[in-house]
Design an enzyme around this catalytic site. Sequence first.
Site, PDB file in Angstrom:
ATOM      1  N   ASP A   8       0.800  -1.231   0.000  1.00  0.00           N
ATOM      2  CA  ASP A   8       0.000   0.000   0.000  1.00  0.00           C
ATOM      3  C   ASP A   8       0.837   1.287   0.000  1.00  0.00           C
ATOM      4  OD1 ASP A   8      -1.272  -2.300   1.073  1.00  0.00           O
ATOM      5  OD2 ASP A   8      -2.896  -1.089   1.883  1.00  0.00           O
ATOM      6  N   GLU A  39      -4.051   1.700  -2.945  1.00  0.00           N
ATOM      7  CA  GLU A  39      -5.343   2.107  -2.366  1.00  0.00           C
ATOM      8  C   GLU A  39      -5.278   3.356  -1.488  1.00  0.00           C
ATOM      9  OE1 GLU A  39      -7.450  -0.004   0.550  1.00  0.00           O
ATOM     10  OE2 GLU A  39      -5.791   0.023   1.951  1.00  0.00           O
ATOM     11  N   ASN A  67     -10.109  -1.740   0.417  1.00  0.00           N
ATOM     12  CA  ASN A  67     -11.319  -1.105   0.921  1.00  0.00           C
ATOM     13  C   ASN A  67     -11.378   0.389   0.638  1.00  0.00           C
ATOM     14  OD1 ASN A  67      -9.117  -1.336   2.900  1.00  0.00           O
ATOM     15  ND2 ASN A  67     -10.411  -0.070   4.200  1.00  0.00           N
ATOM     16  N   HIS A  68     -10.228   1.019   0.354  1.00  0.00           N
ATOM     17  CA  HIS A  68     -10.236   2.464   0.075  1.00  0.00           C
ATOM     18  C   HIS A  68     -10.410   2.803  -1.413  1.00  0.00           C
ATOM     19  CE1 HIS A  68      -9.486   3.887   4.111  1.00  0.00           C
ATOM     20  NE2 HIS A  68      -8.527   2.983   4.253  1.00  0.00           N
ATOM     21  N   HIS A 153      -6.354  -8.546   0.446  1.00  0.00           N
ATOM     22  CA  HIS A 153      -6.416  -7.335   1.257  1.00  0.00           C
ATOM     23  C   HIS A 153      -7.291  -7.615   2.466  1.00  0.00           C
ATOM     24  CE1 HIS A 153      -5.677  -3.024   1.365  1.00  0.00           C
ATOM     25  NE2 HIS A 153      -6.874  -2.894   1.885  1.00  0.00           N
ATOM     26  N   HIS A 178      -3.095  -4.290   3.541  1.00  0.00           N
ATOM     27  CA  HIS A 178      -4.104  -3.579   4.356  1.00  0.00           C
ATOM     28  C   HIS A 178      -3.621  -3.239   5.763  1.00  0.00           C
ATOM     29  CE1 HIS A 178      -7.959  -2.185   5.913  1.00  0.00           C
ATOM     30  NE2 HIS A 178      -7.880  -3.061   6.892  1.00  0.00           N
ATOM     31  N   HIS A 180      -0.549  -2.606   6.728  1.00  0.00           N
ATOM     32  CA  HIS A 180       0.463  -1.550   6.594  1.00  0.00           C
ATOM     33  C   HIS A 180       1.762  -1.781   7.369  1.00  0.00           C
ATOM     34  CE1 HIS A 180      -2.248   1.899   4.883  1.00  0.00           C
ATOM     35  NE2 HIS A 180      -2.475   0.746   4.302  1.00  0.00           N
TER      36      HIS A 180
HETATM   37 FE   FE2 Z   1      -3.999   0.326   2.870  1.00  0.00          FE
HETATM   38 FE   FE2 Z   2      -7.000  -1.273   3.225  1.00  0.00          FE
END
Ligand code: FE2
Ligand code: FE2
Length: 266
Positions: A8, A39, A67-68, A153, A178, A180
Amino acid sequence: MRILFIGDVVGRSGRSAVCERLPALRERLGTHFVIVNGENAAGGFGITEQIFIELTDAGADVVTTGNHVWDQREALVFIGRQDRLLRPLNYPPGTPGRGAGIFRASNGADVLVINAMGRIFMEALDDPFPAIEKEIGACPLKQAADAIFIDFHAEATSEKQAVAMNFDGRVTAVIGTHTHVPTADARVLAKGTAYMTDAGMSGDYNSVIGMEKAEPLQRFLTKIPSGRFMPALGPATICGALIEVDMDTGLARSIVPIREGAPLGG
Ligand SMILES: [Fe+2]
Ligand SMILES: [Fe+2]
């Protein structure tokens, strides 16, 4: 064949690091195919078309999300014309864009890239297991694809491991995104699939998962929001993994974590 995955990309810091360093990194690692999770590339939330183009110009063959993905509303539209941008596969039917695609690597190999999302502590999406099953059933390893890469993710380690174990031996790699933070478990599983629970983000680690610390701390300490989450702007560490693919089997020979740029924490 070597596939480089980058976790990410968070905000300007992550974006500049990836755009500046990816061309040389790609060369130095002898990479044939690069996948970048974008994302959080636009101010920490989603991705714009301009940023998508910056990432692909820098050497990303495919940009995955999570999700983003819709945080920048323009993504709902430009995903229709940018077929190298993927969104999670298991969104409801009718969602714009697609969650999987076959792409050509620089050595001529066809790589099936799948982006799927977990459901534990996440939105209630369709079951990712049959969704992934359907994609690899339609495009089996070594029959219709030379390599199959899954960006899974998800929040929960258990769900990430379960996906990897379920598809072990049928895909080249399952790499989590996701959360991070890079995990220390990169390995090739028993039947030949490379796995790492989370690739980590590409962003400023002197932060709370990429965000400037003040607001997350405020919310944890007082439960009262006082502003927006803003990406931390210090020097970024690019985190990801490099997978060596056995071209005879399409499975992984090795996986090594990649860390490039500032040391974690700046
Ligand atoms: Fe992320
Ligand atoms: Fe995410």
